[in-house]
Structures are given as structure tokens and as C-alpha cells.
Design an enzyme around this catalytic site. Sequence first.
Site, short mmCIF file in Angstrom:
data_model
loop_
_atom_site.label_atom_id
_atom_site.label_comp_id
_atom_site.label_asym_id
_atom_site.label_seq_id
_atom_site.Cartn_x
_atom_site.Cartn_y
_atom_site.Cartn_z
CG ASP A 1 7.98 10.22 12.14
OD1 ASP A 1 8.49 11.23 11.61
OD2 ASP A 1 8.04 9.09 11.63
CG LEU B 1 -2.26 -0.63 1.20
CD1 LEU B 1 -2.94 -0.48 2.55
CD2 LEU B 1 -3.11 0.00 0.10
CB ALA C 1 7.87 4.96 5.04
CB SER C 2 12.72 6.07 5.68
OG SER C 2 12.07 6.28 6.93
CB VAL C 3 11.86 2.53 9.09
CG1 VAL C 3 11.95 1.37 10.05
CG2 VAL C 3 12.90 3.60 9.46
CB ALA C 4 8.35 -0.42 7.89
CD GLN C 5 7.64 -3.18 1.16
OE1 GLN C 5 8.34 -2.38 0.53
NE2 GLN C 5 7.34 -4.38 0.66
CB VAL C 6 1.97 -0.53 4.99
CG1 VAL C 6 0.56 -0.95 5.39
CG2 VAL C 6 2.67 0.14 6.15
#
Length: 529
Positions: free
Chosen positions: A288, A131, A134-139
Amino acid sequence: MKLLAARRLLRILRVVIRYRLDDQLLHLPLPTWMRMLRFALPWRWLPRRPSQLSRGEALRLALEDLGPIFIKFGQLLSTRRDLLPPDMADELAKLQDQVPPFPAAESVARIEEQLGASVTEVFARFEVEPLASASVAQVHAAQLKSGEEVVVKVIRPGLKPIIRSDLAWLYLAARLAEKASADARRLRPVEVVSDYEKTIYDELDLLREAANASQLRRNFEGSDLLYVPQVYWDWCRPKVLVMERIYGVPVTDMATLADQRTNMKLLAERGVEIFFTQVFRDSFFHADMHPGNIFVSTRTPWSPQYIAIDCGIVGSLTPEDQDYLARNLIAFFKRDYRRVAQLHIDSGWVPAETKVNDFEAAIRTVCEPIFEKPLKDISFGQLLLRLFQTARRFNMEVQPQLVLLQKTLLNIEGLGRQLYPDLDLWSTAQPFLERWMRERISPLHLLRNLQQQAEQVPHLSQMARDTLERLNQQPAAAPVAAAPTHAWPLRLIGAALIAGGVSQGLSLAVASWAAWLSLSAGLLLILRR
């Protein structure tokens, strides 16, 4: 670590050369000696092909290549449209939720490894296409076997070595700056980097994020201001987070918000209220809050409600910092600059020998021009620059515990500028702070504090008794027969402790732990045989 840091430096230089970021740097108003350094850069003597990228695209792609720490810096910059040209701000905004995803096969493998089961066993439906990223994770979107629509967040692989090497260079730069410059020592860069190190590593633990989200959801349970999605703890692991899927409008989608006739003024004011509620009522704030993490509910556009996701970074303040900050802001809103100056001295944020009159005049010079102006007419870039100059003049030190708060304020201000540029920040925030201060000195609040302090009395008395017994059990240097002749100094000390405890309790108008400890220790010394 040294080899890793050296490799990382070469990687950074390669990205700078590839996207010719030095060209953008040299267009800034730099000192002459720094502009002359371009002739010492060997790659600038080599022939090069013309780039097809705009300056905004080049900066965004460079930050993406450099990894999470640089991407987060770009996310912060994207909210500061008053500091960046529009084309660069538009490109950096893509870093909020449009970072290139990592391969779906790696994502599925990590989820199955963490859950100890295949995705088909856990989920009725699992969408391999992410979906958002981002910089640290994805969804990824999914549906539980029980029917709930959820999102599955998974940490990017291979982040820790990159973060470790970046932090090594940040620490090196901070230590060199402290040795080379008194101004840098005042900013305490090593402590700032240390705080950031803790923050970025905390963000890699999704169980911590799940706990933060649960706490924030509980703080705003039933509120019309903010909604936080539910966490499904049965399927949460250190590298995988499963939580309720939300359906809202991205806060930067101004066209959709306008189409549904969202009350933009109320939306902006509620954003300010949410921030101050988190900081002062709860001492637990989402740190954040860039636009990629904020949505607006579509249910009641005339009374808009925010939806917050990604609680990986949260901040808190001590009661002392809360109190000083609130008093500073209230005095600032009332233009009581002398009070602001005195509070800075009392809190230790500036040296005790600072002349109040001089500091008051400097603060007035910086702050007076920004009052009675809407947000759109205030140049926060110039304000921050002048505040920095004033702070340097009076040797004011940066408070590392406030760095997250300052970052969040920048995000909130940038968001408010986009939503409702005519927002009167001062009149929106002042009533909330004044109400909070009145509640802090209300009889009910004082009674609650008194009860909390009274509950600690047995424990503090036992601590005092244990300490005195340990001292009494130590071998005596003098004969036992001489002890009675030296009993009166202990009783005199005990009387002084009792007097101090009584005076402290009266001056505070509430029983403090220090007063109780003083009274308990004094009584034990007087009654001791």
C-alpha cells in the site's frame, strides 16, 4: 445481504446523480450504443442547478461519500498522473491522508473501549484533533507515560456493513462478467475480488498491521534504505494501534525536499531497490505504498532514507513465482523476448499449445519501443493497453497472486515519475536481479537447501511408513495364501520409485523432498514382507 446490497446500489446511484459523474463518463470515447444510454437515464431529463464544483472536486467528494473501497481506488488513480488530467490528479491526491475525520468523541470512546482505560490513564498527553485521516482509520498524536512520542491509530466505526455490501456488488459484477465474456473469464475477476476481500478485511485488524510492521522493521534493521517505526505492543488492540511517531518530509513535498537539497536521483533509485529487496530477498512487501504512506528522513538528505508507515496490506510470493518473475524480468532487461515467451509458457501463464515464435514477436512489438527511454518518456498507459491486447490474443490469464504486486508496481512507478522523471528504471533494477539470481545458485544457498531437505527426511519416511501400514491394515479381498504370488509387483513398483528418486535428485543437483519421498517409499516396498 440482498437487502443491504440493494440499499447500497441506491446509495451509489444517488452519489452519481448528486455529483453528476455520468457527465464525466459520457465525455469519454465510448461506443455509440453506450452514449445513447444517456437518454434512458431518467435524472438526465430533470432540470438541475449549475454545480460550483470542479470535475476533480466532484470525483473526490463522490469517492469520499462512497467509502473505503472507492477511496482506495481513488488513491491508486492519484499516482497515475500519466492517465489523468493534472486537476483531477491533484484532487485525488487529497484522498491519501486528507479524508474527512470522524468525530473525536467517537475516536476517544473507541480507544478507551479497546484499551480498557481512559486516555488520561494511558497517555501523558493525547491530542483530540487527528493528525491525519484516511479511508479506514485516523491517527492521533500522543505521549506515553514513559515519555515516548507516539501516534494512536483507530479504525473508523461502521465500516464492515459498507464493505460487505460493496463486495456483494463486486462479486455480482464479476460473476456476470465471467458469464458474458471470454475475455473476462481470462481475467478471473471472481478470484481477484476474493483476494481483495481478504486484503480489505485484513486491513481492519490492527494487530495484523502491527505484526506486519514489526516484520518489516526487522527485515530492514540497521538499513540506510528504509526505516519502519517501532510498535508498542502493550497498547495494541484489534481496533487500536500505538506506534512510534516519526518526523519526516512527505515524499510528495517536492519543495521541502528541494530546500534541504535531497539527492533526488538517489532517492528514486533507492525506492526501486527497496521494492525489489522486499519482493525477492524477503518475499514480504509493503503493498500500500501510495505517497500518503511514505516519508523521507530529514537527517541525511545527501543519502536519503525512506520511512514507511501503514503496513495494513502486505504481499508475498511463492518461491516458484519469485523465480519465474525474476527470470522474466532479467530476460526482459536483456531483450531476450524468446526467453520471456518460453517462461510464460513454462509457468502456465499462457496455454501450453501457444506458438513460441508468434508470442515472442508480439512481446517484441510491444516492449522494444520503451527501451533506452527515461521514465518521463514512457507512456505506461499505452504500454499497459498494448500488453492487455497481446495477452487477450494469446489467452493469457491474470494471476490473482500477482494482483497486489501489480498494484504496488503502479504506485512505485507513479512515485518515481514525480521524484525523478529521468530515472532509468532498467539499469537500476537489472543489477539487483542478477545479483539475486547468482545468490540463489551459490554453493552456500544450495547447501542451506540441502540441509533443510535433509531435516525433513525422517518426517517424510515416517509419513511413507504410516501410509503403507494403513494400506496394509485394510481387509484383503483375496486369501492370505495368495499374497506371496503378488509380492513381485510391489517390489517392481518400489524399484521404479527408487530409480525415479535417484534420477530426480541428480537432475536437480540438490535433494528435493519429492526425491527423498520417492526413495523412502521404494525401499519400504522392496523390503516389505
